[in-house]
Design a protein around this motif. Structure first.
Motif, PDB file in Angstrom:
ATOM      1  N   GLU A 435     -16.568   5.860  -4.073  1.00  0.00           N
ATOM      2  CA  GLU A 435     -15.766   6.135  -2.929  1.00  0.00           C
ATOM      3  C   GLU A 435     -16.610   7.209  -1.948  1.00  0.00           C
ATOM      4  N   ASN A 439     -17.119   2.493  -0.395  1.00  0.00           N
ATOM      5  CA  ASN A 439     -16.582   1.276  -1.051  1.00  0.00           C
ATOM      6  C   ASN A 439     -15.224   1.621  -1.588  1.00  0.00           C
ATOM      7  N   THR A 440     -14.212   1.621  -0.606  1.00  0.00           N
ATOM      8  CA  THR A 440     -12.877   1.752  -1.422  1.00  0.00           C
ATOM      9  C   THR A 440     -12.391   0.484  -2.235  1.00  0.00           C
ATOM     10  N   GLN A 441     -12.830  -0.586  -1.963  1.00  0.00           N
ATOM     11  CA  GLN A 441     -12.442  -1.642  -2.762  1.00  0.00           C
ATOM     12  C   GLN A 441     -13.068  -1.776  -4.073  1.00  0.00           C
ATOM     13  N   VAL A 443     -13.644   0.849  -5.848  1.00  0.00           N
ATOM     14  CA  VAL A 443     -13.139   2.068  -6.806  1.00  0.00           C
ATOM     15  C   VAL A 443     -11.927   1.423  -7.801  1.00  0.00           C
ATOM     16  N   SER A 478     -11.781  13.365  -4.491  1.00  0.00           N
ATOM     17  CA  SER A 478     -12.024  11.962  -4.688  1.00  0.00           C
ATOM     18  C   SER A 478     -10.716  11.473  -5.060  1.00  0.00           C
ATOM     19  N   LEU A 480      -9.310   8.465  -3.688  1.00  0.00           N
ATOM     20  CA  LEU A 480      -8.878   7.139  -3.980  1.00  0.00           C
ATOM     21  C   LEU A 480      -9.449   6.928  -5.789  1.00  0.00           C
ATOM     22  N   THR A 481     -10.232   7.758  -5.959  1.00  0.00           N
ATOM     23  CA  THR A 481     -10.548   7.703  -7.452  1.00  0.00           C
ATOM     24  C   THR A 481      -9.274   7.983  -8.250  1.00  0.00           C
TER      25      THR A 481
END
Length: 931
Positions: A435, A439-441, A443, A478, A480-481
């Motif tokens: 993240e 590299n969002t995909q 995560v 974080s 997205l995590t």
């Protein structure tokens, strides 16, 4: 001589003192004809001689052969006095055994009987003494009545001076401790005001003992040398604590006990440590150092002894002590850390720690300590070595990954996963790393892969623990995590029928803890599963409204109405948010879409009417209501139509709509009220009365109709007719506090205080838990009685807001500002929908608060959007106030309060409020939107 014949035929002499027939009672006796005491048997020297014994069984008659003997000397021959007095206790037997022998058996019997008498006497003693005391107390005292005629002497009493009492106390007390003056003098001086000193030699010896103790405390060397300042040692002595006699005694006992411990078991480290600390407490630091030095010699492999020796040693010697310790125990982590603490520079500390790592390369604590002292480059190198020496410690791997670049960090984490395949923190750190590098995909892929891998390794996935990790990731930034963790773990271990309830509860708990992103992620996942659940959409919308942006809220609501086009509450909420944001055309568009989805929804029609009406578009509102009436609207549509016509001033059209509405809905009391108030407003009292009477035929239990009729009768025909109407209303609607209060106020308006008090007393008997009645009772009683009356009211209805507001007024009038503010805040908290309490609270803050408190009350009132309250409704229902904001209405209510308290506008704040209200009207206040 009498002989007895035994069964064997032989004859024997009788036993001593044997008298034949004595067992049958064959002794001398008296008859009623005799005078005098009973005769005792003569004391014969030889009772066994038959000739000397008297005839057995004979009475007082003369013996044979003694017919005319002389009586002189008869008493001596008879052995008793016939003229002795009769004994009341023993009767005629007083002298019966007077000549018998007193042997041991008699003595023992008398002792037994004496003990029995004493026992019985002790049992009756308390009762006897109590009875005697009572009899003594009941004896009347004989007073000297001549004192009445004597002149009374004047006596005056003055208090004893404190100096005399203090002197007497000092003369009688025994001083066992030093007084504050003596402590301030260091214990080496005796104040002159102390008790008399009789033994000066003892005083001198005591001073010498205290001085020697203090000098011993100043010893600062194991060898016995002292560092006493020859010029300033007395000053140092004054700064030291004096130990009491009791403490000295306890220290001596403990010293003796610990001495025995160290002598009997010299290899026991805690004994040496305790003995050294005891001497330290006693002030003998030199002895303490000697003891702990002996402990180090006896127990060289115990790290606690060395640490204690380092603590007690002087700063110059501490390093030498700890050096001997690490030499004796090179594998002790605590000693190496203590050695590092003794160093002053980071470089020396790092050297000591690295030296320790040479002996203990697998110590995680030493590695952490040396890494904290190093710079970033050195720390990375050290961590590389640390993970080689301690490959199973996850914190070292994560620290190394944070210091490396993206590519190197991935390699480090891959190695860490190989060493620790069951550690979730490594996977979460990898997701955060992806993240952080955009590299969002990746995560969500990393988190999903971690769950599968950990389950394959046999690790049990704890949903609660993973949710806490999600909250920790949110706090670390974080997001997205956090969302990926929630999406992957929220459904683990939850039954299908419990998912909705469990997920909503989890989201609410996260919201309470301040984890908004976690709660938002939970709601997002729940909505992806339960798309058509209106309750989840509403909770998610409330979350966005409280903690999100307007755009996020609007997007959520748009998505909600897309998936739930039949949920009118979602349409209304979406339109209201656009209206509050100032985008009226967008709100109109949303309502049009809602109308297309729900063409028969009355709430949509009324919301569209309110939107147009509040934005000063009465013609649009009229058209909408006309269409709603054509589609068969309910009584609310007819009422809103009449309100629009009243706003426009069309009286005939208003009357027409109300009459048509009453034909369709005769039991809707609000239409009757509006029609009667319209006639009253136009001055048609008789028509208004007729309307109210017809209304009560259809709605006999409607209290507002009875109150309006009573007020109208009072205005037209006086108090008597109003009293009759209220009496009839109370008969048809018993136990109604509003009717009782109206009757009490009617009597007060005409000055009938006694009748009002009587009515209020009856009202409280019929409605003992009515808050409005108790509040009126508090205001009606005289000022000195209000406190007692308020206490009774609180006992009856503790949580009633009217009573609490009345008590707050009492505190306000008594200038108890803090208490009044607290009780007013409690009132508006219990009843936020009643505008009267907000007006009272705001007026109080205007008088006693500052700008911040006033602003806070104003904002809270606007957020609460009050609808009820006697004064509040009178202001908000007025035609001229129909488009004012809540802030302007609140200030108008404050002005109304001031006018009620001071009808002549003598209130000092009246002009200020009036100016503020006028200024607000000029600035164009608008009422806040309500759903």
């Amino acid at each position: 001589m009498v002989f007895l014949r035994a069964p064997d035929g032989r004859t024997h002499h009788p036993p001593p003192n044997y008298v034949a027939g004595l067992g049958r009672g064959a002794t001398g006796f008296t008859t009623r004809s005799d005078i005098g005491p009973a005769r005792a048997a003569p004391d014969l020297p030889d009772r066994s001689a038959a000739a000397a014994a008297p005839a057995v069984g004979r009475g007082r008659g003369k013996p044979p052969g003694d017919d005319d003997g002389d009586d002189d000397g008869g008493d001596e021959e008879k052995g008793y006095d016939e003229n002795q007095k009769f004994d009341e206790f023993e009767g005629n037997d007083a002298g019966l055994f007077s000549n018998a022998d007193y042997d041991d058996d008699d003595r023992e019997a008398d002792a037994v009987w004496e003990s029995i008498d004493q026992r019985m006497d002790s049992r009756r003693k308390d009762r006897r003494e109590a009875r005697l005391k009572q009899e003594i107390e009941n004896i009347p005292e004989i007073g000297d009545y001549s004192l009445r005629n004597k002149k009374k002497r004047f006596e005056s009493f003055v208090p004893v001076p404190d100096t005399l009492l203090e002197k007497a106390r000092q003369e009688q007390e025994h001083v066992t401790a030093l007084d504050p003056k003596s402590r301030a003098a260091g214990g080496t001086e005796t104040p002159w005001a102390q008790t008399p000193v009789t033994d000066l030699t003892a005083v001198g010896e005591g001073r010498g003992t205290v001085l020697s103790l203090k000098l011993d405390r100043l010893s600062d060397s194991v060898s016995g040398l002292t560092v006493v300042d020859p010029k300033g040692y007395l000053t140092d002595l004054k700064s030291m604590k004096i130990t009491s006699d009791a403490e000295i005694s306890d220290i001596k006992k403990a010293r003796l006990l610990l001495k025995s411990v160290t002598q009997t078991n010299p290899k026991h480290p805690p004994g040496w440590i305790a003995a050294a600390r005891l001497e330290e407490v006693a002030g003998k630091l030199q002895v303490a150092r000697q003891l702990i030095q002996r402990g180090c010699e006896e127990c060289p492999t115990n790290e606690d002894v060395w640490l204690e020796a380092c603590r007690l040693a002087s700063p110059d010697e501490a390093k030498a002590v700890i050096a001997r310790g690490v030499k004796a125990i090179p594998n002790s982590v605590k000693l190496w850390l203590q050695a590092a603490k003794l160093e002053t520079s980071d470089l020396n500390k790092s050297r000591v720690l690295r030296k320790g790592l040479e002996h203990i390369p697998d110590s995680v604590r030493l590695w952490k300590a040396v890494v904290e002292l190093a710079n970033e480059e050195d720390a990375r190198l050290l961590l590389h070595r640390a993970v080689e020496c301690c490959p199973l410690h996850v914190e070292l791997w994560l620290a190394l990954a944070r210091l490396e670049t993206y590519d190197q960090a991935k390699k480090v984490l891959n190695k860490a996963r190989e060493k620790l395949p069951k550690e979730p923190a490594i996977w979460i750190t990898a997701a955060k790393l992806e993240e952080a590098n955009g590299n969002t995909q990746s995560v969500i892929k990393v988190i999903e892969r971690s769950i599968k891998t950990l389950q394959r390794e046999g690790l049990d996935i704890d949903r609660e623990a993973w949710l806490k990790e999600a909250e920790a990731a949110e706090r670390a930034g974080s997001v997205l995590t956090c969302q990926a963790i929630v999406k992957s773990t929220i459904g683990i271990g939850v039954d299908e029928e419990d998912r909705k309830r469990t997920w909503v509860a989890d989201a609410e708990e996260c919201k309470k803890r301040g984890s908004i992103e976690t709660a938002r992620a939970i709601y997002a996942h729940a909505l992806s599963v339960f798309v058509s659940k209106k309750s989840i959409w509403l909770k998610a919308a409330q979350l966005e409204k409280s903690h999100g942006t307007k755009e996020s809220l609007y997007n959520l609501l748009r998505k909600a109405v897309t998936y739930n086009p039949r949920a009118e509450v979602l349409w209304l909420m979406s339109a209201k948010e656009k209206w509050l944001a100032g985008d009226v055309p967008a709100a109109r568009a949303i309502l049009q879409e809602a109308y297309a989805s729900l063409p028969n929804s009355e709430e949509i029609w009324l919301a569209a009417f309110k939107l147009e009406f509040e934005n000063n578009e009465p013609e649009r509102a009229r058209i909408l209501l006309s269409k709603a009436r054509e589609r068969g609207g309910t009584e609310r549509v007819w009422m809103k139509s009449a309100i629009v016509e009243r706003e426009l001033g069309n009286v005939d059209e208003e009357r027409k709509l109300l009459e048509e509405g009453l034909k369709l809905f005769p039991s809707f009391f609000k239409l009757w009220l509006m029609l009667g108030q319209m006639e009253d407003r136009l001055g048609h009292g008789s028509k208004a009365k007729e309307v109210y009477e017809n209304a009560l035929k259809h709605c006999p239990s409607c209290i507002p109709l009875w109150l309006c009729l009573a007020n109208l009768e009072e205005k037209i025909n006086g108090l008597s007719k109003s009293r009759a109407v209220l009496t009839m209303a109370r008969k048809k609607n018993p136990a109604t506090p509003e009717l009782w209060l109206a009757a009490v106020r009617a009597e007060l308006r005409h000055g009938n205080k006694k009748e009002a008090d009587a009515l209020l007393a009856k009202a409280l008997q019929e409605c003992p838990t009515s808050g409005i009645l108790w509040a009126a009772a508090i205001e009606m009683v005289p000022r000195p009685q209000r406190k007692a009356k308020s206490s009774d009211a609180i006992k009856r209805c503790d949580h009633d807001p009217h009573v609490i507001a009345a008590v707050a007024k009492l505190f306000w009038h008594d200038r108890k500002v803090d208490k009044a503010r607290s009780w007013l805040n409690r009132a508006v908290t219990l009843a936020p929908d009643i505008g009267d309490f907000w007006a009272l609270y705001y007026k109080f803050e205007l008088q006693h608060g500052n700008a911040d408190t006033q602003k806070d009350v104003l904002q809270r009132c606007v957020a609460a959007e009050p609808k009820h309250g006697e004064r509040w409704q009178a202001i908000t229902k007025a035609v001229e106030n129909s488009h004012l904001s809540i802030e302007a209405l609140l200030k108008k209510a404050v002005v109304a309060l001031g006018q009620e308290e001071n009808p002549n506008a003598a209130d000092p704040y009246y002009k200020t409020y009036h100016k503020e209200t006028q200024l607000g009207s000029e600035l164009g206040w608008t009422r806040a939107a309500t759903s």
